[in-house]
Design a protein around this motif. Structure first.
Motif, mmCIF file in Angstrom:
data_model
loop_
_atom_site.group_PDB
_atom_site.id
_atom_site.type_symbol
_atom_site.label_atom_id
_atom_site.label_comp_id
_atom_site.label_asym_id
_atom_site.label_seq_id
_atom_site.Cartn_x
_atom_site.Cartn_y
_atom_site.Cartn_z
ATOM 1 N N ALA A 145 -18.041 -10.078 10.780
ATOM 2 C CA ALA A 145 -18.552 -9.265 9.675
ATOM 3 C C ALA A 145 -18.244 -7.793 9.906
ATOM 4 O O ALA A 145 -17.722 -7.108 9.022
ATOM 5 C CB ALA A 145 -20.049 -9.493 9.519
ATOM 6 N N VAL A 146 -18.542 -7.312 11.124
ATOM 7 C CA VAL A 146 -18.322 -5.890 11.405
ATOM 8 C C VAL A 146 -16.829 -5.570 11.381
ATOM 9 O O VAL A 146 -16.410 -4.538 10.837
ATOM 10 C CB VAL A 146 -18.958 -5.496 12.755
ATOM 11 N N CYS A 156 -21.352 -9.215 5.049
ATOM 12 C CA CYS A 156 -21.871 -8.915 6.386
ATOM 13 C C CYS A 156 -23.342 -9.258 6.480
ATOM 14 O O CYS A 156 -23.786 -9.942 7.377
ATOM 15 C CB CYS A 156 -21.819 -7.410 6.651
ATOM 16 N N MET A 157 -24.069 -8.728 5.516
ATOM 17 C CA MET A 157 -25.517 -8.843 5.561
ATOM 18 C C MET A 157 -25.924 -10.307 5.457
ATOM 19 O O MET A 157 -26.735 -10.778 6.246
ATOM 20 C CB MET A 157 -26.127 -8.054 4.408
ATOM 21 N N VAL A 158 -25.323 -11.008 4.498
ATOM 22 C CA VAL A 158 -25.669 -12.423 4.312
ATOM 23 C C VAL A 158 -25.301 -13.212 5.566
ATOM 24 O O VAL A 158 -26.096 -13.999 6.077
ATOM 25 C CB VAL A 158 -24.950 -12.994 3.070
ATOM 26 N N GLY A 159 -24.087 -12.948 6.081
ATOM 27 C CA GLY A 159 -23.628 -13.668 7.276
ATOM 28 C C GLY A 159 -24.553 -13.452 8.454
ATOM 29 O O GLY A 159 -25.000 -14.407 9.103
ATOM 30 N N VAL A 185 -23.377 1.131 14.436
ATOM 31 C CA VAL A 185 -24.787 1.325 14.080
ATOM 32 C C VAL A 185 -25.184 0.366 12.961
ATOM 33 O O VAL A 185 -26.245 -0.266 13.004
ATOM 34 C CB VAL A 185 -25.041 2.785 13.664
ATOM 35 N N ILE A 186 -24.293 0.217 11.975
ATOM 36 C CA ILE A 186 -24.587 -0.708 10.879
ATOM 37 C C ILE A 186 -24.753 -2.122 11.419
ATOM 38 O O ILE A 186 -25.680 -2.839 11.034
ATOM 39 C CB ILE A 186 -23.457 -0.665 9.822
ATOM 40 N N GLY A 187 -23.864 -2.510 12.345
ATOM 41 C CA GLY A 187 -23.961 -3.844 12.950
ATOM 42 C C GLY A 187 -25.315 -4.061 13.611
ATOM 43 O O GLY A 187 -25.979 -5.078 13.395
ATOM 44 N N ILE A 188 -25.741 -3.065 14.395
ATOM 45 C CA ILE A 188 -27.026 -3.189 15.095
ATOM 46 C C ILE A 188 -28.171 -3.252 14.085
ATOM 47 O O ILE A 188 -29.034 -4.134 14.148
ATOM 48 C CB ILE A 188 -27.239 -1.992 16.041
#
Ligand SMILES: Nc1ncnc2c1ncn2[C@@H]1O[C@H](COP(=O)(O)OP(=O)(O)OP(=O)(O)O)[C@@H](O)[C@H]1O
Ligand SMILES: [Mg+2]
Lengths: 254, 492
Positions: B45-46, B374-377, B463-466
């Motif tokens: 995703a990231v 990303c978010m859903v995954g 940061v978004i990933g975390i």
């Protein structure tokens, strides 16, 4: 001779007292009355067997006593503390140090070694890890698995796993050991080993044990038998009064 | 029951962060395979997200860089056009609108057209408004445009809107279209329409004044250059002549500093040389020589590119020096390369009106979609990894784990996975996007790498990933933590 609580209780210290415990499960419009008002005292150092047909409410009662679930009405006192008064963290404290659980299906953490499983409750109790390991090893030796401390549950037999579970339940020296059909998944021989272990724990270490079971062999080693039927205490018998009945039952059974 | 011992029940101990962290790390390393599946989702995703963002950053930066370079390569042409071109009223408006934020250029224009700087500035502002609305109506979807301004296009639109009833209908229709945003407040358009006659008239005046200056300049320059075309003349003139040429130009009000003059002169020299070489290459005897000596008859372009070749050098002989040939071949190659790049790059929107944005609508859409994916995954992976461990959670609660500990454990776990997965995904994404753009555009990408922006993008995606991993696990972790142990135990 019928069981007389007053005479029996002389000089004995109460560990668990259940007063009019009821538990109803509501699913939609249907209500299942799993417990219909149980009154019971368990004394320190006792070995009590809870017997009853399947679905009579044994597990449900155990959950009330162990603080895993709360009764619909009635009260459960553990060491004179009303469990209904406790908040989530106090209940966690109680589960951690006052009660040890042994489940029918062991419920070991499958990714942890035997030793890690045994030390888990001590971690939650905030014990130093070196002390925890030391006591964990002692407990594993106590249940005869000192050699197997580094094995995962998958690498052990059912009986061995259940012994790890018993060692785990003893981790924080609880006042009470709750065993819900600890031998149901085991063959007769392994079951006997577990009985023997529980018996020695009770006789030598003075652990109070409540044990639900269908296994009549168990009756020989316990002090009292509580018969539960349909969510009520049917009758309570002392083990020594039962010799005759037991013999006949045993015949029936074998 | 008199000898009851009143035992105290206290709050369960809270495990320190360090202990919880160690517990999680152990857990992750134990169930490495399961965790790596969750991790893989985060990584993918990231990485996906990083590729989209950093690729668009690189394309944009390369595009700006290449267009700049192209602008510099064409400086001579644009300068000569700037000096001698006679603008139509429409083109002049576009040009002046582009000058709005460049006071020096406005001042130059005022000087050439013989008007005050204030007037030129004012005119430029009005031109800017006109261009804004021309752009606005041009980019409006056809359906909406028909409703708002019928079939009118260009300046006719303004004429149409000047009618009272038409204007009223326009205002009403506009109010109905929620999605349509005017580039300025409505009053600005109204004022512009009110002043339109005056504006067009003064634009016309200025245009004529400028044309006169240009004509006068041409006459003056003819005295120096004769009939020759300015570019050809400058390409061969001596430095002194060029300096004189510049003096005449600046006397007419144009800005043309000596540095720019030198650059232009250099380029024009090469261009003049290229013209001579081309003419020579296309001559019949030269063609014959190529055929005999090289057994080929390549086109002019190939010949120009081969000018540095040894065999060709023998052919050319003394007609042109090696430096001359190299200069022509190099410039030809550079311009050809730039032209190819410009063809491949997305157009940088440079209308002089709409500022080129960070991303265009399509890319923005893709980024938002990928963000959602990303978010859903990640949410799904976290949900799975928690629900399948309900039994474990229940057992831990039976053994005395507090709700807080369970929550903390899963959040720490999510954060660890976010850090590792985010970093790995970011690195993979960066590599993929750089390689992808490099394959598409070659070295130009590396020459115009937007370092700082990429760094910000890298940090932001990690940061978004975390955050995503932690956010996504808050809900299931809380649900798991609050469940009564028996309920959790029953869930299979
Ligand atoms: N969560 C629940 N929702 C609804 N009904 C329940 C629930 N848990 C237990 N019951 C019902 O309560 C009754 C008592 O169940 P319980 O598990 O205590 O029986 P048990 O004596 O332990 O039986 P067994 O010997 O088979 O383990 C059963 O009729 C069961 O269907
Ligand atoms: Mg049961």
């Amino acid at each position: 001779m019928p069981f007389d609580a007053k005479t029996y209780a002389t000089d004995k210290e109460v560990v668990v007292r259940a007063v009019g415990v009821q538990k109803h499960f509501t699913r939609g419009t249907e209500t299942v009355k799993a417990l219909r008002g149980i009154d019971l005292c368990i004394y320190r150092g006792e070995y009590v067997c809870v017997m009853g047909p399947s679905g009579s409410g044994k597990s449900t009662f155990f959950n009330m006593v162990g603080g895993l679930d709360s009764p619909t009405s009635g009260r459960v006192f553990m060491d004179a503390v009303d469990m209904a008064q406790l908040n989530a963290n106090e209940l966690a404290f109680l589960r951690c140090r006052k009660v040890g659980y042994v489940f029918q299906s062991y419920n070991l953490n499958s990714v942890m070694t035997a030793l890690d499983n045994v030390t888990l409750p001590m971690v939650f109790a905030g014990k130093h890890s070196d002390d925890a390991r030391e006591r964990g090893m002692q407990l594993l030796e106590r249940v005869g698995l000192g050699e197997r401390w580094n094995h995962r549950p998958k690498e052990m037999s059912g009986g061995q796993q259940q012994r790890v579970a018993i060692a785990r339940s003893l981790a924080n020296a609880p006042s009470l050991l709750l065993c819900d059909e600890p031998t149901a998944n085991l063959d007769i021989k392994t079951g006997k080993e577990i009985h023997h272990l529980l018996d020695t724990l009770n006789k030598e270490d003075g652990v109070t044990i409540i044990c639900a079971t269908h296994d009549y062999n168990m009756l020989a080693v316990c002090d009292r038998i509580v018969w539960i039927a349909d969510g009520n205490v049917d009758r309570i018998e002392l083990s020594e009064d039962l010799e005759i009945t037991k013999a006949s039952l045993g015949e029936e059974h074998e | 029951m008199s000898n009851q011992k009143n035992i105290d029940v206290r709050d369960q101990v809270t495990l320190s962060f360090e202990k919880s962290f160690r517990f999680c790390r152990k857990g992750i390393s134990y169930r490495l395979f399961r965790s790596s599946l969750t991790l893989a989702v985060v990584v993918v995703a990231v990485a996906f997200f990083t590729v989209l963002v950093s690729e668009s950053l690189m394309l944009r930066s390369t595009s700006v860089g290449v267009h700049d370079e192209m602008g510099r390569a064409r400086e001579a042409d644009t300068t000569l056009m700037h000096l001698f071109h006679r603008y139509s009223s429409r083109d002049l408006s576009a040009k002046l609108a582009g000058l709005k934020d460049d006071p020096a250029a406005v001042a130059e224009f005022a000087q050439v057209a013989g008007v005050s700087v204030e007037m030129a500035t004012d005119l430029a502002t009005q031109c800017y408004v006109e261009q804004l609305f021309l752009h606005f109506f041009r980019t409006l979807s056809p359906g909406k445009r028909v409703v708002l301004v019928k079939k009118h296009t260009g300046r006719a639109t303004f004429e149409f809107l000047s009618g009272t009833s038409e204007w009223d209908a326009f205002v009403v229709d506009l109010a109905k279209m929620r999605s349509v945003r005017l580039p300025t407040p409505l009053e600005t358009l109204r004022t512009f329409l009110d002043n339109r006659e005056v504006f067009l008239a003064s634009l016309q005046t200025v245009r004529e004044a400028r044309d006169q200056t240009v004509t006068a300049l041409e006459v003056k320059l003819d005295g120096l250059t004769g009939d020759a075309d300015a570019a050809a003349w400058l390409g061969q003139a001596s430095d002194a002549d060029v300096a004189q040429w510049r003096t005449i130009v600046t006397a007419s009000g144009f800005d043309l500093d000596p540095d720019a003059m030198r650059r232009i002169q250099e380029v024009l020299r090469v261009t003049a040389l290229e013209n001579r070489i081309s003419k020579w290459l296309q001559s019949p005897q030269n063609r014959e020589a190529w055929k005999v000596k090289l057994q080929t008859t390549p086109g002019l372009e190939t010949k120009l590119l081969m000018l540095k070749d040894q065999k060709v050098a023998a052919l050319v002989g003394d007609t042109f020096s090696a430096e001359e040939r190299a200069a022509v071949a190099d410039r030809f190659l550079r311009v050809k390369h730039l032209r190819e790049l410009v063809g491949k790059l997305p157009r940088v929107e440079d209308t002089g009106v709409a500022p080129s944005r960070f991303m265009d609508g399509r890319q923005m859409f893709l980024v938002i979609i990928s963000f959602l994916v990303c978010m859903v995954g990640i949410t799904n992976a976290m949900l799975m990894s928690i629900t399948e461990r309900f039994r474990e959670i229940a057992t831990m609660k039976c053994l005395g784990a507090t709700d807080g500990f369970i929550l903390k454990q899963f959040l720490i776990e999510a954060a660890i996975q976010g850090v590792i997965g985010g970093t790995a995904g970011m690195l993979i994404g960066m590599i993929i996007s750089v390689v992808k753009s490099w394959i598409l555009l070659g070295g130009a990408v590396l020459a115009h790498l937007p370092g700082l922006q990429m760094l910000i993008c890298a940090v932001a995606t990690v940061v978004i990933g975390i955050l995503l991993a932690m956010l996504a696990s808050i809900y299931p972790a809380r649900a798991a933590a609050r469940m009564a142990p028996m309920d959790a135990m029953r869930v299979e």
